[in-house]
Design an enzyme around this catalytic site. Structure first.
Site, PDB file in Angstrom:
ATOM      1  N   LYS A  72     100.008 -18.455  23.825  1.00  0.00           N
ATOM      2  CA  LYS A  72     101.047 -19.022  22.956  1.00  0.00           C
ATOM      3  C   LYS A  72     101.514 -18.012  21.911  1.00  0.00           C
ATOM      4  CE  LYS A  72     102.772 -21.365  19.380  1.00  0.00           C
ATOM      5  NZ  LYS A  72     102.869 -20.918  17.972  1.00  0.00           N
ATOM      6  N   ARG A  81      90.540 -17.364  10.612  1.00  0.00           N
ATOM      7  CA  ARG A  81      91.499 -16.397  11.163  1.00  0.00           C
ATOM      8  C   ARG A  81      91.357 -15.009  10.550  1.00  0.00           C
ATOM      9  NH1 ARG A  81      92.959 -21.056   9.429  1.00  0.00           N
ATOM     10  NH2 ARG A  81      93.760 -22.669  10.846  1.00  0.00           N
TER      11      ARG A  81
END
Length: 290
Positions: free
Chosen positions: A201, A161
């Site tokens: 999301k 990430r």
DNA sequence: GCCCAGGGCTATG
DNA sequence: CATAGCCATGGG
């Protein structure tokens, strides 16, 4: 100790339901770190005590002026959502800082909640500002300009990430200049989707928890299973169908429905509820499901 | 060792 | 469009 009177509010449910990650608990107090500020809250019945902020901020942060009973009446359209509301009485949405929400939910992908909290704490302790409140020490998350190199982020345990976070930090000026709040939900969502690592999301989590677009209905793995089990029992809906259904069925407060359904489904093993449904102890109709 | 975790990106049918 | 593999890492 300053305090305010609260109704229809449950502090632990609100703090621990997975919308907020930068908090710590100590002796009945929740210490919450939000955008360079550290404040603490404690609830005893209808009394909410606080430190490190003023009452107006507390009301604003916890959305205490939202008419929760009214929202609940609007949303309780079937036995499932009704039970969900009953299981987490007083759960309210909060108002996250925009950048901190982006950072938090980028860290959340394919990661469980304890680890999200730990990674964010690592980042804050390494590159954030030290804060102290009556002897309790915490660290704020770094602002976008304080985000370090990708390599250093990886060392903090964010894994793959890291690249998303660095690129999002660089894009924040553009995002803020767009004044997402004023764009409205659909356009703000589109803008967020243009950030690397931000899909439907995460965009919806940011829209709901930071921008206050209460119609946003984030679809994660749990909500996906939940909706399949209880609202689409004989089909396997795609995320887009779930999103569309939620918008039409729950309407302008779909985000509240999502939080209660999420908390409800995670609070009980799915197998238990499936068994209950088979035995007829829970009833759900399939609505318009194909 | 295997599977999953509040996903998203990319390369293939 | 749909699906699979991949991305790091830790815990059950």
């Amino acid at each position: 100790m300053p305090q305010i009177t609260v109704r229809d509010f449950n502090l632990p449910s609100t703090v621990e339901c997975g919308q907020l990650f930068t908090y710590a608990r100590s002796n009945e107090w929740y210490y919450i770190t939000r955008n360079q500020r550290l404040f603490a809250v404690r609830q005893a019945g209808g009394k909410l005590e606080y430190r490190g902020a003023d009452g107006g901020f507390i009301r604003w942060f916890f959305r205490l002026d939202d008419d929760l009973p009214g929202i609940r009446r609007l949303l309780e359209k079937d036995p499932i959502i009704t039970r969900a509301f009953a299981s987490s009485m007083g759960l309210r949405l909060v108002r996250l800082d925009l950048w901190e929400a982006i950072l938090s939910f980028l860290c959340s992908q394919a990661c469980n909640i304890p680890r999200i909290r730990r990674v964010l704490r690592n980042i804050a302790e390494a590159w954030g500002k030290r804060l102290e409140l009556d002897g309790f020490v915490s660290h704020s998350l770094p602002r976008p300009e304080g985000i370090p190199s990708e390599a250093k982020l990886r060392a903090a345990g964010v894994g793959f990430r890291a690249g998303y976070i660095c690129r999002a930090a660089e894009a924040m000026d553009d995002v803020l200049l767009e004044r997402l709040q004023e764009l409205g939900y659909p356009s703000a969502r589109e803008k967020l989707l243009s950030l690397p690592g931000v899909g439907p999301k995460i965009a919806d989590c940011i829209c709901l928890f930071a921008l206050g677009f209460l119609q946003a209905f984030p679809v994660d793995t749990w909500i996906r299973r939940m909706m399949h089990d209880f609202y689409f029992p004989r089909s396997n809906p795609k995320d887009g169908e779930i999103t569309r259904f939620a918008g039409e069925y729950f309407g302008e407060y779909a985000g509240y429905a999502q939080q209660y359904l999420y908390a409800f489904y995670r609070g009980c093993p799915p197998e238990r509820w499936k068994a209950a449904a088979r035995d007829g102890r829970i009833h759900f109709d399939s609505r318009q499901s194909p």
